[in-house]
Design a protein around this motif. Structure first.
Motif, PDB file in Angstrom:
ATOM      1  N   LEU A   1     -11.119  -8.798 -28.403  1.00 57.28           N
ATOM      2  CA  LEU A   1     -10.317  -7.768 -29.054  1.00 57.28           C
ATOM      3  C   LEU A   1      -9.811  -6.752 -28.033  1.00 57.28           C
ATOM      4  N   THR A   2      -8.599  -6.265 -28.259  1.00 57.76           N
ATOM      5  CA  THR A   2      -8.094  -5.171 -27.436  1.00 57.76           C
ATOM      6  C   THR A   2      -8.859  -3.908 -27.822  1.00 57.76           C
ATOM      7  N   PRO A   3      -9.409  -3.178 -26.847  1.00 59.93           N
ATOM      8  CA  PRO A   3     -10.233  -2.005 -27.188  1.00 59.93           C
ATOM      9  C   PRO A   3      -9.511  -1.005 -28.103  1.00 59.93           C
ATOM     10  N   TYR A   4     -10.272  -0.385 -28.964  1.00 61.88           N
ATOM     11  CA  TYR A   4      -9.755   0.617 -29.916  1.00 61.88           C
ATOM     12  C   TYR A   4      -8.910   1.668 -29.202  1.00 61.88           C
ATOM     13  N   LYS A   5      -9.396   2.089 -28.046  1.00 63.11           N
ATOM     14  CA  LYS A   5      -8.714   3.127 -27.273  1.00 63.11           C
ATOM     15  C   LYS A   5      -7.290   2.700 -26.918  1.00 63.11           C
ATOM     16  N   ASP A   6      -7.123   1.456 -26.499  1.00 60.92           N
ATOM     17  CA  ASP A   6      -5.792   0.983 -26.128  1.00 60.92           C
ATOM     18  C   ASP A   6      -4.897   0.796 -27.359  1.00 60.92           C
ATOM     19  N   VAL A   7      -5.488   0.255 -28.436  1.00 55.09           N
ATOM     20  CA  VAL A   7      -4.709   0.040 -29.654  1.00 55.09           C
ATOM     21  C   VAL A   7      -4.164   1.370 -30.187  1.00 55.09           C
ATOM     22  N   THR A   8      -4.919   2.437 -29.957  1.00 57.05           N
ATOM     23  CA  THR A   8      -4.533   3.722 -30.550  1.00 57.05           C
ATOM     24  C   THR A   8      -3.927   4.710 -29.548  1.00 57.05           C
ATOM     25  N   SER A   9      -3.703   4.265 -28.306  1.00 57.19           N
ATOM     26  CA  SER A   9      -3.100   5.199 -27.341  1.00 57.19           C
ATOM     27  C   SER A   9      -1.908   4.598 -26.607  1.00 57.19           C
ATOM     28  N   TYR A  10      -1.524   3.387 -26.985  1.00 57.86           N
ATOM     29  CA  TYR A  10      -0.378   2.732 -26.351  1.00 57.86           C
ATOM     30  C   TYR A  10       0.508   2.223 -27.493  1.00 57.86           C
ATOM     31  N   ASN A  11       1.394   3.095 -27.955  1.00 59.86           N
ATOM     32  CA  ASN A  11       2.134   2.790 -29.183  1.00 59.86           C
ATOM     33  C   ASN A  11       3.632   3.003 -29.020  1.00 59.86           C
ATOM     34  N   ASN A  12       4.395   2.040 -29.486  1.00 59.71           N
ATOM     35  CA  ASN A  12       5.832   2.253 -29.625  1.00 59.71           C
ATOM     36  C   ASN A  12       6.066   2.839 -31.009  1.00 59.71           C
ATOM     37  N   PHE A  13       6.321   4.134 -31.064  1.00 60.74           N
ATOM     38  CA  PHE A  13       6.558   4.796 -32.345  1.00 60.74           C
ATOM     39  C   PHE A  13       7.626   5.848 -32.068  1.00 60.74           C
ATOM     40  N   TYR A  14       8.888   5.380 -32.070  1.00 60.17           N
ATOM     41  CA  TYR A  14      10.001   6.214 -31.605  1.00 60.17           C
ATOM     42  C   TYR A  14      10.237   7.426 -32.493  1.00 60.17           C
ATOM     43  N   GLU A  15       9.666   7.440 -33.699  1.00 63.58           N
ATOM     44  CA  GLU A  15       9.797   8.620 -34.554  1.00 63.58           C
ATOM     45  C   GLU A  15       9.116   9.828 -33.922  1.00 63.58           C
ATOM     46  N   PHE A  16       8.180   9.551 -33.016  1.00 62.35           N
ATOM     47  CA  PHE A  16       7.533  10.652 -32.284  1.00 62.35           C
ATOM     48  C   PHE A  16       8.139  10.802 -30.895  1.00 62.35           C
ATOM     49  N   SER A  17       8.206   9.693 -30.185  1.00 66.03           N
ATOM     50  CA  SER A  17       8.686   9.734 -28.809  1.00 66.03           C
ATOM     51  C   SER A  17       8.918   8.311 -28.320  1.00 66.03           C
ATOM     52  N   THR A  18       9.745   8.187 -27.281  1.00 66.10           N
ATOM     53  CA  THR A  18       9.917   6.853 -26.700  1.00 66.10           C
ATOM     54  C   THR A  18       8.836   6.571 -25.655  1.00 66.10           C
ATOM     55  N   SER A  19       8.013   7.567 -25.358  1.00 67.16           N
ATOM     56  CA  SER A  19       6.873   7.323 -24.472  1.00 67.16           C
ATOM     57  C   SER A  19       5.762   6.675 -25.290  1.00 67.16           C
ATOM     58  N   LYS A  20       5.067   5.717 -24.682  1.00 66.96           N
ATOM     59  CA  LYS A  20       4.027   5.020 -25.438  1.00 66.96           C
ATOM     60  C   LYS A  20       2.735   5.830 -25.526  1.00 66.96           C
ATOM     61  N   GLN A  21       2.558   6.767 -24.625  1.00 67.64           N
ATOM     62  CA  GLN A  21       1.334   7.575 -24.651  1.00 67.64           C
ATOM     63  C   GLN A  21       1.471   8.749 -25.617  1.00 67.64           C
ATOM     64  N   ALA A  22       2.714   9.184 -25.853  1.00 69.67           N
ATOM     65  CA  ALA A  22       2.943  10.410 -26.618  1.00 69.67           C
ATOM     66  C   ALA A  22       2.528  10.339 -28.096  1.00 69.67           C
ATOM     67  N   PRO A  23       2.774   9.217 -28.812  1.00 70.30           N
ATOM     68  CA  PRO A  23       2.449   9.226 -30.242  1.00 70.30           C
ATOM     69  C   PRO A  23       1.003   9.649 -30.551  1.00 70.30           C
ATOM     70  N   ALA A  24       0.047   9.199 -29.751  1.00 69.02           N
ATOM     71  CA  ALA A  24      -1.354   9.562 -30.016  1.00 69.02           C
ATOM     72  C   ALA A  24      -1.538  11.079 -29.963  1.00 69.02           C
ATOM     73  N   ARG A  25      -0.784  11.721 -29.074  1.00 69.66           N
ATOM     74  CA  ARG A  25      -0.855  13.170 -28.923  1.00 69.66           C
ATOM     75  C   ARG A  25      -0.118  13.897 -30.041  1.00 69.66           C
ATOM     76  N   MET A  26       0.990  13.319 -30.473  1.00 69.44           N
ATOM     77  CA  MET A  26       1.916  14.031 -31.351  1.00 69.44           C
ATOM     78  C   MET A  26       1.743  13.721 -32.833  1.00 69.44           C
ATOM     79  N   ALA A  27       1.026  12.639 -33.146  1.00 70.73           N
ATOM     80  CA  ALA A  27       1.063  12.101 -34.510  1.00 70.73           C
ATOM     81  C   ALA A  27       0.377  12.983 -35.543  1.00 70.73           C
ATOM     82  N   HIS A  28      -0.233  14.086 -35.114  1.00 70.73           N
ATOM     83  CA  HIS A  28      -0.885  14.963 -36.090  1.00 70.73           C
ATOM     84  C   HIS A  28       0.134  15.600 -37.048  1.00 70.73           C
ATOM     85  N   THR A  29       1.414  15.573 -36.692  1.00 73.22           N
ATOM     86  CA  THR A  29       2.419  16.161 -37.592  1.00 73.22           C
ATOM     87  C   THR A  29       2.663  15.273 -38.822  1.00 73.22           C
ATOM     88  N   LEU A  30       2.283  14.020 -38.704  1.00 76.06           N
ATOM     89  CA  LEU A  30       2.446  13.115 -39.848  1.00 76.06           C
ATOM     90  C   LEU A  30       1.356  13.410 -40.874  1.00 76.06           C
TER      91      LEU A  30
END
Lengths: 202, 316
Positions: B69-98
């Motif tokens: 399995l891919t570690p939980y940390k990687d699954v939750t800190s390397y995300n393509n979620f352009y609604e937050f940012s085009t950086s893959k590290q940023a969504p984990a930091r920013m997603a509290h607004t959701l």
């Protein structure tokens, strides 16, 4: 500036230019580059190549603006650092990102324009690095300057490579395009002479 | 005098991973309970339907995977979620607004039971299961993720799609307060994805509400996202707010952004290269080398029949 204090500053600049590479190495060793360290290495070495290219290109504007000629004595070192980061970027792409799978590399070069143009930029840098020695400058004479004007072309293709690589968000490449435009605009002859009071003789 | 020196053995080496994880889960449970108590029984819709942050689920036998399995940390800190940012590290930091609570799903189009459904009402009658799927991103990286969710088919059937429902369109929530990058124009918001009705009803297609046994973290598409494991990751739309049954093939956000690069099907296929990326191989997150990419991401047995007779080079 005395010769001794200048060579001290030059040494400091040399060490400073090495820092980004050392920080990348530190990032690898301490697992600080995130979940996809290879992607981070390739991207960041590419970023630094462009930044060093820009620093090198800003030397002659700095000389013109300050009227100080010592800037020019840093230019070769900065140019060679640009080549160093470009080589690092290409090596990381081939050795780590593509993991020496030559079928993919060849496909990339022939089918992906952003790779083609990136590789072209790197290949054009090689003759500039090779002819950077005092001996070569003397041997090539006037042709040396002609050859080294190629850096303007390379700066354009290198930034284009970055722009084309980006998937959707072109904000960052546009910042690079803006800076490059400024740096190149400095090379255009000015229709009027702008007095720079702090410059001797202007 | 004897001075005690701290042991130089890391605590992670003394405690086995399983116990260590359990402790964490236990703590989270306690925190979750106390938060829930202090807020007067406040729980996310997913939690409300299933109780507590660690979800209750069964392990689906036929959907396990014999891969690390891919570690939980990687699954939750390397995300393509352009609604937050085009950086893959940023969504984990920013997603509290959701704010996935409360959450409503608007069901529209060619079905007998359209309407605005509260998420917990949609989830309650369903039993959750854990499935381990490969996730292959079009950019050439991949993961193995233990999702928790329910077969999309079982959810869609409740809306009783009519014979006009040839495709299913999904939309991410559009809300610039919760998704700050929707103010920008990186993509044409809201994010839209689609499946043929056959793809949507395929037993592999999952509606996920959790991963690693817990409620979906915001950056992974809370409270509910699609997981279509034989397609490139961008098909697995996050934070779904709308489901519409339609007759014509929907145009997805990425098709709109670049129809030359992104097609409707987006099946993982090592033989069809993308203008930006060769799709022959991939890098599993956490590995240095490259793996061979599998046809339909290794799910050919389950889904190849959906595309028999189709030119996959043209229908990329």
């Amino acid at each position: 500036m005395s010769h001794r204090s200048f060579s001290f500053y030059k040494r400091m600049v040399f060490i400073l230019c090495l820092l980004p590479a050392l920080l990348l190495l530190e990032g690898v060793l301490n697992d600080r580059l995130g979940s996809n360290p290879i992607e981070a290495l390739v991207r960041q070495s590419g970023d630094w190549t462009l930044r060093f290219l820009f620093i090198t290109l800003s030397i002659s504007p700095l000389r013109k603006l300050t009227g100080q000629s010592y800037w020019i004595r840093l230019r070769r070192m900065l140019g060679l650092y640009t080549f160093f980061y470009a080589s690092l970027h290409v090596s990381l792409y081939i050795g780590l990102d593509k993991f020496l799978y030559w079928d993919e590399i060849v496909e990339d070069i022939f089918e992906r324009p952003f790779i083609t143009i990136g590789l072209l930029s790197f290949l054009l840098l090689i003759p500039l690095a090779v002819t950077s020695t005092q001996k070569m400058i003397r041997r090539l004479g006037k042709n040396w300057l002609r050859l080294h004007r190629m850096i303007y072309l390379i700066s354009i293709t290198a930034v284009l490579h970055f722009y084309m690589m980006v998937k959707a968000d072109t904000q960052e490449p546009w910042i690079y395009i803006f800076i490059l435009t400024l740096l190149l605009a400095f090379r255009l002859p000015l229709p009027i002479k702008i007095p720079l009071p702090w410059r001797k003789g202007s | 005098m004897l001075i005690k020196r701290p042991s130089d053995i890391a605590s992670s080496e003394i405690t086995s991973e399983a116990v260590y994880k359990d402790r964490r889960r236990f703590l989270q449970q306690m925190i979750g309970l106390s938060v829930a108590a202090s807020l007067g029984g406040y729980l996310s819709p997913v939690q409300a339907a299933y109780g507590g942050k660690p979800l209750t689920y069964s392990k689906a036998k036929e959907f396990q995977l014999d891969e690390k399995l891919t570690p939980y940390k990687d699954v939750t800190s390397y995300n393509n979620f352009y609604e937050f940012s085009t950086s893959k590290q940023a969504p984990a930091r920013m997603a509290h607004t959701l704010k996935p609570t409360p959450w409503n799903i608007s069901v529209e189009g060619a079905c007998a039971k359209p309407g605005n459904y509260a998420l917990e009402d949609l989830l309650k009658p369903q039993a959750l299961e854990e499935r381990i799927y490969r996730l292959r991103c079009v950019e050439g990286w991949s993961m193995a993720i233990p999702w928790v969710g329910l077969p999309l088919a079982s959810m869609l059937k409740r809306f009783e799609p009519t014979s006009d429902a040839k495709y299913v369109l999904f939309e991410t929530l559009y809300d610039t307060e919760q998704f700050p990058n929707q103010r920008g124009r990186v993509l044409d918001w809201p994010y839209v994805e689609g499946l043929t009705i056959a793809e949507a009803m395929n037993p592999l297609t999952l509606m996920a509400v959790g991963l690693y046994g817990e409620v979906l973290p915001n950056q992974n598409g809370a409270p509910m996202r699609l997981v279509v494991p034989w397609k490139y990751g961008f098909k697995s739309i996050k934070s779904i707010a709308k489901i519409r049954f339609v007759e014509k093939m929907p145009t997805s956000s990425w098709m709109k952004a670049s129809s030359r690069e992104y097609g409707f099907y987006a099946n993982v296929n090592p033989q069809v290269s993308h203008p930006r990326w060769s799709q022959k191989r991939e890098r599993r997150i956490g590995e240095w080398g490259r793996r061979e990419t599998l046809m339909f991401n290794g799910y050919a047995e389950q889904v190849a029949h959906l595309y028999s007779g189709m030119d996959l080079k043209k229908n990329f």
